[in-house]
Each structure stands twice: as C-alpha cells, then as structure tokens.
Design an enzyme around this catalytic site. Structure first.
Site, PDB file in Angstrom:
ATOM      1  N   ASP A  27       1.169  -1.070   0.050  1.00  0.00           N
ATOM      2  CA  ASP A  27       0.246   0.028  -0.319  1.00  0.00           C
ATOM      3  C   ASP A  27       1.202   1.079  -0.044  1.00  0.00           C
ATOM      4  O   ASP A  27       0.365   2.283  -0.154  1.00  0.00           O
ATOM      5  CB  ASP A  27      -0.802   0.080   1.480  1.00  0.00           C
ATOM      6  CG  ASP A  27      -0.222  -0.421   2.298  1.00  0.00           C
ATOM      7  OD1 ASP A  27       1.049  -0.650   2.910  1.00  0.00           O
ATOM      8  OD2 ASP A  27      -1.219  -0.733   3.418  1.00  0.00           O
ATOM      9  N   GLY A  29       2.723   2.288  -2.720  1.00  0.00           N
ATOM     10  CA  GLY A  29       2.388   2.836  -3.525  1.00  0.00           C
ATOM     11  C   GLY A  29       1.614   3.970  -4.030  1.00  0.00           C
ATOM     12  O   GLY A  29       2.010   5.303  -4.634  1.00  0.00           O
ATOM     13  N   TYR A 145      -0.743   2.608  15.064  1.00  0.00           N
ATOM     14  CA  TYR A 145       1.382   3.085  15.349  1.00  0.00           C
ATOM     15  C   TYR A 145       0.802   4.034  16.566  1.00  0.00           C
ATOM     16  O   TYR A 145      -0.611   4.738  16.020  1.00  0.00           O
ATOM     17  CB  TYR A 145       1.065   3.662  14.169  1.00  0.00           C
ATOM     18  CG  TYR A 145       1.961   2.822  12.968  1.00  0.00           C
ATOM     19  CD1 TYR A 145       2.973   1.638  12.627  1.00  0.00           C
ATOM     20  CD2 TYR A 145       0.589   2.160  12.481  1.00  0.00           C
ATOM     21  CE1 TYR A 145       3.412   1.063  11.894  1.00  0.00           C
ATOM     22  CE2 TYR A 145       1.212   1.087  10.850  1.00  0.00           C
ATOM     23  CZ  TYR A 145       2.799   0.462  11.125  1.00  0.00           C
ATOM     24  OH  TYR A 145       2.352  -0.977   9.624  1.00  0.00           O
ATOM     25  N   ARG A 147       1.436   7.878  16.221  1.00  0.00           N
ATOM     26  CA  ARG A 147       1.941   8.742  15.468  1.00  0.00           C
ATOM     27  C   ARG A 147       1.194   9.807  15.183  1.00  0.00           C
ATOM     28  O   ARG A 147      -0.290  10.021  15.284  1.00  0.00           O
ATOM     29  CB  ARG A 147       1.802   8.119  13.671  1.00  0.00           C
ATOM     30  CG  ARG A 147       2.240   8.970  12.531  1.00  0.00           C
ATOM     31  CD  ARG A 147       2.345   8.282  11.296  1.00  0.00           C
ATOM     32  NE  ARG A 147       3.030   7.946  10.678  1.00  0.00           N
ATOM     33  CZ  ARG A 147       2.992   6.180  10.888  1.00  0.00           C
ATOM     34  NH1 ARG A 147       1.565   6.445   9.947  1.00  0.00           N
ATOM     35  NH2 ARG A 147       4.147   5.770  10.040  1.00  0.00           N
ATOM     36  N   LYS A 189      -1.363  -5.579  13.336  1.00  0.00           N
ATOM     37  CA  LYS A 189       0.120  -4.763  13.103  1.00  0.00           C
ATOM     38  C   LYS A 189       0.074  -3.493  13.310  1.00  0.00           C
ATOM     39  O   LYS A 189      -0.285  -2.980  13.884  1.00  0.00           O
ATOM     40  CB  LYS A 189       0.291  -4.526  11.491  1.00  0.00           C
ATOM     41  CG  LYS A 189       0.830  -4.184  10.508  1.00  0.00           C
ATOM     42  CD  LYS A 189       0.754  -4.009   9.249  1.00  0.00           C
ATOM     43  CE  LYS A 189       2.423  -2.805   9.123  1.00  0.00           C
ATOM     44  NZ  LYS A 189       1.836  -2.537   7.326  1.00  0.00           N
ATOM     45  N   GLY A 215       7.225  -3.218   9.255  1.00  0.00           N
ATOM     46  CA  GLY A 215       9.442  -3.536   8.358  1.00  0.00           C
ATOM     47  C   GLY A 215       9.521  -2.343   8.886  1.00  0.00           C
ATOM     48  O   GLY A 215      10.874  -1.721   9.239  1.00  0.00           O
ATOM     49  N   GLY A 242       7.044  -4.370   4.226  1.00  0.00           N
ATOM     50  CA  GLY A 242       6.887  -3.963   2.978  1.00  0.00           C
ATOM     51  C   GLY A 242       8.314  -3.487   2.173  1.00  0.00           C
ATOM     52  O   GLY A 242       8.906  -4.247   1.579  1.00  0.00           O
ATOM     53  N   ARG A 243       8.659  -2.305   3.106  1.00  0.00           N
ATOM     54  CA  ARG A 243       9.715  -1.741   2.475  1.00  0.00           C
ATOM     55  C   ARG A 243      11.258  -2.559   2.474  1.00  0.00           C
ATOM     56  O   ARG A 243      12.360  -2.494   2.078  1.00  0.00           O
ATOM     57  CB  ARG A 243      10.704  -0.837   3.729  1.00  0.00           C
ATOM     58  CG  ARG A 243       9.320   0.646   2.334  1.00  0.00           C
ATOM     59  CD  ARG A 243      10.514   1.902   3.419  1.00  0.00           C
ATOM     60  NE  ARG A 243       9.071   2.719   3.454  1.00  0.00           N
ATOM     61  CZ  ARG A 243       8.185   2.969   4.160  1.00  0.00           C
ATOM     62  NH1 ARG A 243       7.820   2.303   5.470  1.00  0.00           N
ATOM     63  NH2 ARG A 243       7.585   4.054   4.594  1.00  0.00           N
TER      64      ARG A 243
END
Length: 287
Positions: A27, A29, A145, A147, A189, A215, A242-243
């Site tokens: 995601d 992208g 998260y 954030r 997650k 990640g 992902g990354r």
C-alpha cells in the site's frame, strides 16, 4: 477473541497456527509513492517473492491489477488511506467491506494513529468497519501506530523515545494495540518496541489477538532478519514487511532467507513454549 466460523477460517489463512505469518504490504504506492519495485507490481511479484508470503496487503486497484500474480495468495484490502504529501496522520475511508468481498479478499484493513489529533475519527472508523465486516464474516486487520505531528508538521513516530526508553515507548504501542483489540480487530499490525522484553508486553495486552510487526524504513538485511526473529521470540504471530522487501535490490533471495529464518525461530519458540523464554539483547537501544 471469539469469531464466527467464516471469520475464523479466513483469519487462519492469514495467520496460520503452524508457522509464522509473513505479510507483504504494497500500500506504500499510494501512501508514499510508487518507488523502487512498486513502480510495476506485476514485474515485482515473481514466484520467488510471492510463494514464501502468507498474504499481500494493498489497496483495491493494485490488488485487482495483480490478480493473476496473486491467484494463490490471500489478500488483505486496505480501506483507509492518506498520503505523505498531505495530512498523513489523518486516515480517511476509501472503500467498503463489500468491495473486498467482491474481489475475493480474505480480510480488510484499517489504520489508526494514536496520539494523532485525528485519533478519535480513526477509532470511530475502525469501530464502524468491524461492525460492517462482522456481517460478512470478514476479519479486520488494525494497523495501530503511535504517530502524531511535530511542530513543523512532519510525522512524529516517537522513535527517539524508542531509542531512549523502549519500555516507555511500549506504553504507547500497548495502548494503540489494546484500543484496536477493544474495538474488535481480528489481528493487529504495529511497530516493534525495540526489545524482546518490551514487545512481549504488547503481545500479552492483545489477549490472544495475533500481533505482527511492521518493517519500517529499510535497514541492513541482517538487522531485518534479527528484528523479525526477536518479534517472534516475543510472541508475535509474524511480520508485515513492505519496504524491507520491495525497497531491496534483490527482494527474492531476501524473502527466501526471511522465510527460513522465521520458520527456524518459530520452531525454536514452540520447542521452548513450556519453559521460561530466554532474555534477548535489544535490537534497538538497551535491553
């Protein structure tokens, strides 16, 4: 957490009981832009990348475009979004559970940023999606998260706190994970807290709801492998990298190594499940 049989069967495909889950989020992208291997997902999703993966997470357009490459791979459709070009901490609804059902996804995902000024809105969205998904027997994956925003407008992921005091950082992560669990998420997650000991408390507060780690930014291959193994030792159900995969020059060999390393660690954890887990040194900062 109790689920109806449809939800439970779908969740088991995403989080197996017999091995560590390895999710591949695509995601980014939409979120950060189509860079690295995200520029052409159909070329990226080769057999050596896809086969070791338990599930792929993405937005509906990407999942639809790659349906041939993902024929045998469970998918998770992300239903909330933001971009780093705008107010990244404010997630908005961009799809419905019915879209995921129609496209054959195994689950839907929703993002909440605790400590964000928009935290309340996102909690409301998660609660609403869980109620909607229950009617379809669909698991909801919460991406929780800590954030917020720095005074200059950039994201504050509280990473300086993690380096300085993993235990204090774990307080924030536990709160976000528990909020997701309280609202009915089937799995969560989140971000690794920096030590096996501190992350074990995150897993405990989820009360048997599976927890996976993100990640984060690209790091050395060895560090990424260690991070995954530390999370599993702490009781995590797996990782959502992902990354660490799509931003790497040679993603295929790395995914294969990651799968093997996670399986070894999973087997080791099961062998010692009745004994006191060994303490481990921190991946980030002190123990």
């Amino acid at each position: 957490m109790l689920h109806d049989i449809g939800t439970q069967r779908r969740l088991t495909r995403l989080v197996p009981h017999t091995s560590a889950a390895l999710w591949l989020p695509l995601d980014d992208g939409l979120i950060s832009g189509p860079e690295d291997h995200l520029r052409d997902l159909r070329q990226f999703l080769t057999r050596d990348v896809v086969e070791p993966v338990t599930a792929v997470l993405g937005f509906r357009g990407a999942l639809r475009s790659c349906h041939r490459e993902l024929t045998r791979t469970p998918t998770i459709m992300n239903l909330t979004a933001s971009t780093t070009l705008g107010e990244h901490t404010r997630k908005v609804v961009v799809g419905r559970v019915a879209d995921a059902v129609r496209d054959g996804a195994e689950a839907v995902a929703c993002h909440i940023n605790v400590t964000s000024a928009y935290e309340g809105e996102q909690l409301e969205i998660l609660g609403r999606l869980v109620s909607e998904a229950d009617a379809y027997g669909m698991p909801v994956i919460a991406m929780a998260y800590p954030r917020g925003r720095h005074p200059d407008g950039t994201d504050d992921n509280h990473l300086a706190l993690r380096e300085r005091d993993p235990d204090e950082f774990a307080v924030l992560v536990r709160h976000g994970v528990r909020a997701a669990v309280e609202l009915g998420a089937s799995a969560v997650k989140t971000i690794y807290t920096g030590t096996v000991e501190s992350f074990r408390t995150v897993v405990e507060c989820a009360m048997d709801v599976p927890v996976l780690i993100a990640g984060e930014k690209l790091i050395d291959e060895g560090e990424a492998m260690a991070k995954a193994q530390y999370a599993i030792r702490a009781g995590a159900a797996g990782v959502a990298f992902g990354r660490q995969i799509f931003a790497r020059g040679e993603p295929g060999p790395f995914v294969q190594k990651l799968r093997t390393g996670m399986d070894d660690c999973w087997a080791e954890r099961n062998r010692t499940v009745t004994s006191v887990p060994p303490r481990s040194s921190a991946l980030l900062g002190g123990s």
